[in-house]
Design an enzyme around this catalytic site. Structure first.
Site, PDB file in Angstrom:
ATOM      1  N   LEU A 169       8.859 -25.731 102.079  1.00 43.99           N
ATOM      2  CA  LEU A 169       8.863 -25.863 100.624  1.00 43.99           C
ATOM      3  C   LEU A 169       9.803 -26.957 100.152  1.00 43.99           C
ATOM      4  O   LEU A 169       9.598 -27.538  99.092  1.00 43.99           O
ATOM      5  CB  LEU A 169       9.270 -24.533  99.971  1.00 43.99           C
ATOM      6  CG  LEU A 169       8.300 -23.363 100.168  1.00 43.99           C
ATOM      7  CD1 LEU A 169       8.878 -22.094  99.557  1.00 43.99           C
ATOM      8  CD2 LEU A 169       6.954 -23.667  99.571  1.00 43.99           C
ATOM      9  N   GLU A 171      13.685 -29.460 101.367  1.00 43.43           N
ATOM     10  CA  GLU A 171      14.810 -29.669 102.258  1.00 43.43           C
ATOM     11  C   GLU A 171      15.919 -30.401 101.537  1.00 43.43           C
ATOM     12  O   GLU A 171      15.697 -31.103 100.556  1.00 43.43           O
ATOM     13  CB  GLU A 171      14.383 -30.453 103.494  1.00 43.43           C
ATOM     14  CG  GLU A 171      13.822 -31.828 103.190  1.00 43.43           C
ATOM     15  CD  GLU A 171      13.316 -32.513 104.444  1.00 43.43           C
ATOM     16  OE1 GLU A 171      14.020 -33.400 104.945  1.00 43.43           O
ATOM     17  OE2 GLU A 171      12.230 -32.152 104.910  1.00 43.43           O
ATOM     18  N   GLY A 172      17.127 -30.196 102.015  1.00 40.71           N
ATOM     19  CA  GLY A 172      18.284 -30.844 101.417  1.00 40.71           C
ATOM     20  C   GLY A 172      19.347 -31.050 102.466  1.00 40.71           C
ATOM     21  O   GLY A 172      19.127 -30.772 103.642  1.00 40.71           O
ATOM     22  N   ALA A 173      20.501 -31.529 102.043  1.00 40.87           N
ATOM     23  CA  ALA A 173      21.571 -31.839 102.994  1.00 40.87           C
ATOM     24  C   ALA A 173      22.113 -30.583 103.652  1.00 40.87           C
ATOM     25  O   ALA A 173      22.701 -30.655 104.721  1.00 40.87           O
ATOM     26  CB  ALA A 173      22.684 -32.568 102.279  1.00 40.87           C
ATOM     27  N   PHE A 174      21.933 -29.428 103.022  1.00 40.40           N
ATOM     28  CA  PHE A 174      22.526 -28.207 103.555  1.00 40.40           C
ATOM     29  C   PHE A 174      21.529 -27.294 104.226  1.00 40.40           C
ATOM     30  O   PHE A 174      21.887 -26.247 104.717  1.00 40.40           O
ATOM     31  CB  PHE A 174      23.233 -27.426 102.443  1.00 40.40           C
ATOM     32  CG  PHE A 174      22.330 -27.123 101.285  1.00 40.40           C
ATOM     33  CD1 PHE A 174      21.566 -25.985 101.260  1.00 40.40           C
ATOM     34  CD2 PHE A 174      22.253 -28.006 100.229  1.00 40.40           C
ATOM     35  CE1 PHE A 174      20.732 -25.708 100.193  1.00 40.40           C
ATOM     36  CE2 PHE A 174      21.435 -27.741  99.153  1.00 40.40           C
ATOM     37  CZ  PHE A 174      20.667 -26.589  99.139  1.00 40.40           C
ATOM     38  N   GLY A 175      20.256 -27.663 104.255  1.00 41.58           N
ATOM     39  CA  GLY A 175      19.285 -26.823 104.910  1.00 41.58           C
ATOM     40  C   GLY A 175      17.876 -27.040 104.411  1.00 41.58           C
ATOM     41  O   GLY A 175      17.580 -28.043 103.767  1.00 41.58           O
ATOM     42  N   LYS A 176      16.999 -26.107 104.745  1.00 39.01           N
ATOM     43  CA  LYS A 176      15.595 -26.196 104.344  1.00 39.01           C
ATOM     44  C   LYS A 176      15.125 -24.844 103.802  1.00 39.01           C
ATOM     45  O   LYS A 176      15.706 -23.798 104.102  1.00 39.01           O
ATOM     46  CB  LYS A 176      14.715 -26.597 105.527  1.00 39.01           C
ATOM     47  CG  LYS A 176      15.037 -27.989 106.072  1.00 39.01           C
ATOM     48  CD  LYS A 176      14.033 -28.411 107.142  1.00 39.01           C
ATOM     49  CE  LYS A 176      14.363 -29.805 107.666  1.00 39.01           C
ATOM     50  NZ  LYS A 176      13.360 -30.285 108.638  1.00 39.01           N
ATOM     51  N   VAL A 177      14.074 -24.902 102.989  1.00 43.02           N
ATOM     52  CA  VAL A 177      13.432 -23.694 102.478  1.00 43.02           C
ATOM     53  C   VAL A 177      11.998 -23.679 102.981  1.00 43.02           C
ATOM     54  O   VAL A 177      11.288 -24.684 102.892  1.00 43.02           O
ATOM     55  CB  VAL A 177      13.431 -23.652 100.938  1.00 43.02           C
ATOM     56  CG1 VAL A 177      12.680 -22.422 100.433  1.00 43.02           C
ATOM     57  CG2 VAL A 177      14.843 -23.642 100.407  1.00 43.02           C
ATOM     58  N   ASP A 290      26.587 -22.659  86.505  1.00 40.40           N
ATOM     59  CA  ASP A 290      25.590 -23.729  86.656  1.00 40.40           C
ATOM     60  C   ASP A 290      24.259 -23.328  86.029  1.00 40.40           C
ATOM     61  O   ASP A 290      23.198 -23.465  86.651  1.00 40.40           O
ATOM     62  CB  ASP A 290      25.405 -24.096  88.125  1.00 40.40           C
ATOM     63  CG  ASP A 290      24.700 -25.445  88.297  1.00 40.40           C
ATOM     64  OD1 ASP A 290      24.698 -26.244  87.327  1.00 40.40           O
ATOM     65  OD2 ASP A 290      24.148 -25.702  89.381  1.00 40.40           O
TER      66      ASP A 290
END
Length: 488
Positions: A169, A171-177, A290
């Site tokens: 779904l 991804e980013g610098a800290f992980g994936k979904v 946030d």
């Protein structure tokens, strides 16, 4: 699941430093920072780059502070150009990116059931420089990490003999979904966030898990509009968090609807749920910190679509107005260390901008900004610069109280007891053109519009001691029609 990013620098690059403060454009270099070492590293911004079909956001481990709950870091960003205001036009790149917001390749906005209908689920991953040297780590024949620390997996793979991966779904610098089928729950679809196998991300993920556990225990009947964690586990060094699969964020719904505002009645139904969810946090000594349209999701974003011949466009009306608040990774307990800067730029309260300290009232300000955005279809405070942000506040809400300007550590913002602002400058002309007194935004003089703006005025009060609380806001006359409906 819908993915999106907002505005970024022209070259798409940002610099992160270990620090307790953010560096803003034009500010001096000798700002005070914490004494610990601050290794620099480059990444692409995740702030509010709104490119459609990209990343997701449940927890953004951009700030990992050193406190009883872990490390927190904030971003320092390079100077960026002012966004070009587009009013009600498409504004995917108009939203400024929050300084603390993204780190690495992307910002995960939510877990959405309806993503596949609108956009591709896959995006090419652009590798950036890692904070520290990493290498390919092999643990077993089944589990392996890439050079960035992401878990290597494939569609159809089953994790813990339970979660079958369907697709990525985001991804980013800290992980994936990833979207998964839960084989122990009759094939229920869930969103599984797989955190990088790196110490700072693991620690931040464990913090979020604890907050979500406490929320689930306190709201055991799932009555409040807070996203629910279904499960979590440690997979060969990767913290994995399982969430319910939700619909589009309210921002992405606006975007898909060509930024056509929600009606006052729709806003009333959504605001009632949001206020009660955040009030629940406040009751339990938590501040979200946030809140923004991306972090408020429709439970089901299915909609009716009709063609508006007058406007020559299709208009979407949500079938279900149930929403949930997500992203509690930055939630802060009252007793914990409060970093000087919180919230995404556009929803940041004046006491945060002026570094006067903050409490739960900053969430109330953020919610006021969100509601006016629902009403207008556009961001009220569209800026990248703190001084300009304060000037916009004064244009919309009147002068900032003298006592707040006297107490601020940002002395370069103040001149002779007033905001140091040149109305004849290009920034001054920009503010005059794109901001106006709050009541002038009213599209109708009807009772419900009057009550709505009265509520907004109370939520966006400069003085924290005078700002309405969410307990009081829930009882505001604006919500009287809902109370009458429930009594029937």
């Amino acid at each position: 699941m819908r993915r999106s990013k907002r505005m970024r620098c022209p070259d798409g690059r940002w610099t992160n430093e270990w620090s307790c403060e953010e560096k803003e454009e034009g500010e001096e270099e000798d700002r005070s920072v914490e004494t610990r070492k601050r290794p620099k590293w480059d990444s692409r911004s995740v702030e509010r780059d709104r490119r459609p079909g990209r990343f997701h956001h449940y927890r953004t481990y951009e700030r990992c502070r050193k406190s009883s709950r872990g490390l927190e870091f904030t971003e320092r960003r390079a100077p960026e150009p002012r966004p070009k205001p587009r009013g009600h036009e498409k504004r995917a790149s108009d939203r400024a990116v929050p300084e603390k917001e993204q780190d690495g390749d992307g910002h995960w906005h939510h877990y959405s059931k309806s993503l596949a209908r609108c956009e591709s689920r896959e995006q090419q991953h652009h590798s950036g420089h890692s904070h520290s040297k990493s290498h390919r780590r092999k643990r077993t024949r089944s589990f392996e990490d890439d050079e960035e620390g992401h878990l290597i997996y494939h569609n159809g793979q089953v994790l813990r003999a339970r979660y079958e991966i369907v697709s990525t779904l985001g991804e980013g610098a800290f992980g994936k979904v990833v979207e998964c089928i839960d084989n122990t729950e009759d094939g229920m679809r869930v969103a599984l966030k797989i955190i990088k196998n790196q110490a700072r991300y693991r620690e931040a993920a464990l913090i979020e898990v604890e907050v979500l556990k406490q929320m689930k225990a306190l709201d055991c009947e799932n009555r409040l509009a807070c996203v629910r964690m279904l499960d979590w586990f440690d997979l060969h060094g990767h913290i994995c968090i399982v969430f319910e699969l939700l619909g589009l964020s309210t921002y992405d719904f606006l975007k898909a609807n060509d930024y056509m505002p929600f009606t006052v009645d729709q806003i009333r139904h959504m605001a009632d749920q949001i206020f009660r969810a955040v009030h629940f946090l406040h009751q339990n000594k938590l501040t979200h910190t946030d809140l923004k349209p991306e972090n408020i999701l429709f439970v089901d974003s299915d909609c009716d679509i009709e063609y508006n011949a007058k406007l020559k466009r299709e208009e979407r009306t949500p079938k279900n107005l149930d929403v949930k608040v997500v992203d509690f990774g930055n939630a802060t307990y009252d007793h914990e260390h409060h970093t000087s800067v919180v919230s995404t730029r556009h929803y940041r309260a004046p006491e945060v901008v002026l570094e006067l300290g903050w409490n739960q009232a900053c969430d109330v300000w953020s919610l006021g900004c969100i509601l006016i955005e629902y009403y207008l279809g556009l961001t009220l405070f569209q800026t990248h610069d703190s001084r300009e942000h304060l000037a916009m506040m004064e244009r919309v809400l009147g002068p900032i109280p003298a006592h707040m300007l006297q107490q601020t550590r940002k002395r370069h913002y103040v001149h002779h007891g007033k905001l140091d602002w040149d109305e004849c400058s290009s920034s001054g002309r920009y503010v005059r053109k794109h901001c106006k007194p709050l009541k002038q935004y009213m599209s109708s003089k009807s009772w419900e519009h009057e009550q709505f703006f009265d509520l907004l005025q109370k939520m966006m009060e400069y003085d924290v001691s005078k700002r309405i609380t969410l307990e009081e806001a829930i009882k505001h006359p604006f919500f009287t029609p809902l109370r009458k409906e429930s009594e029937k």
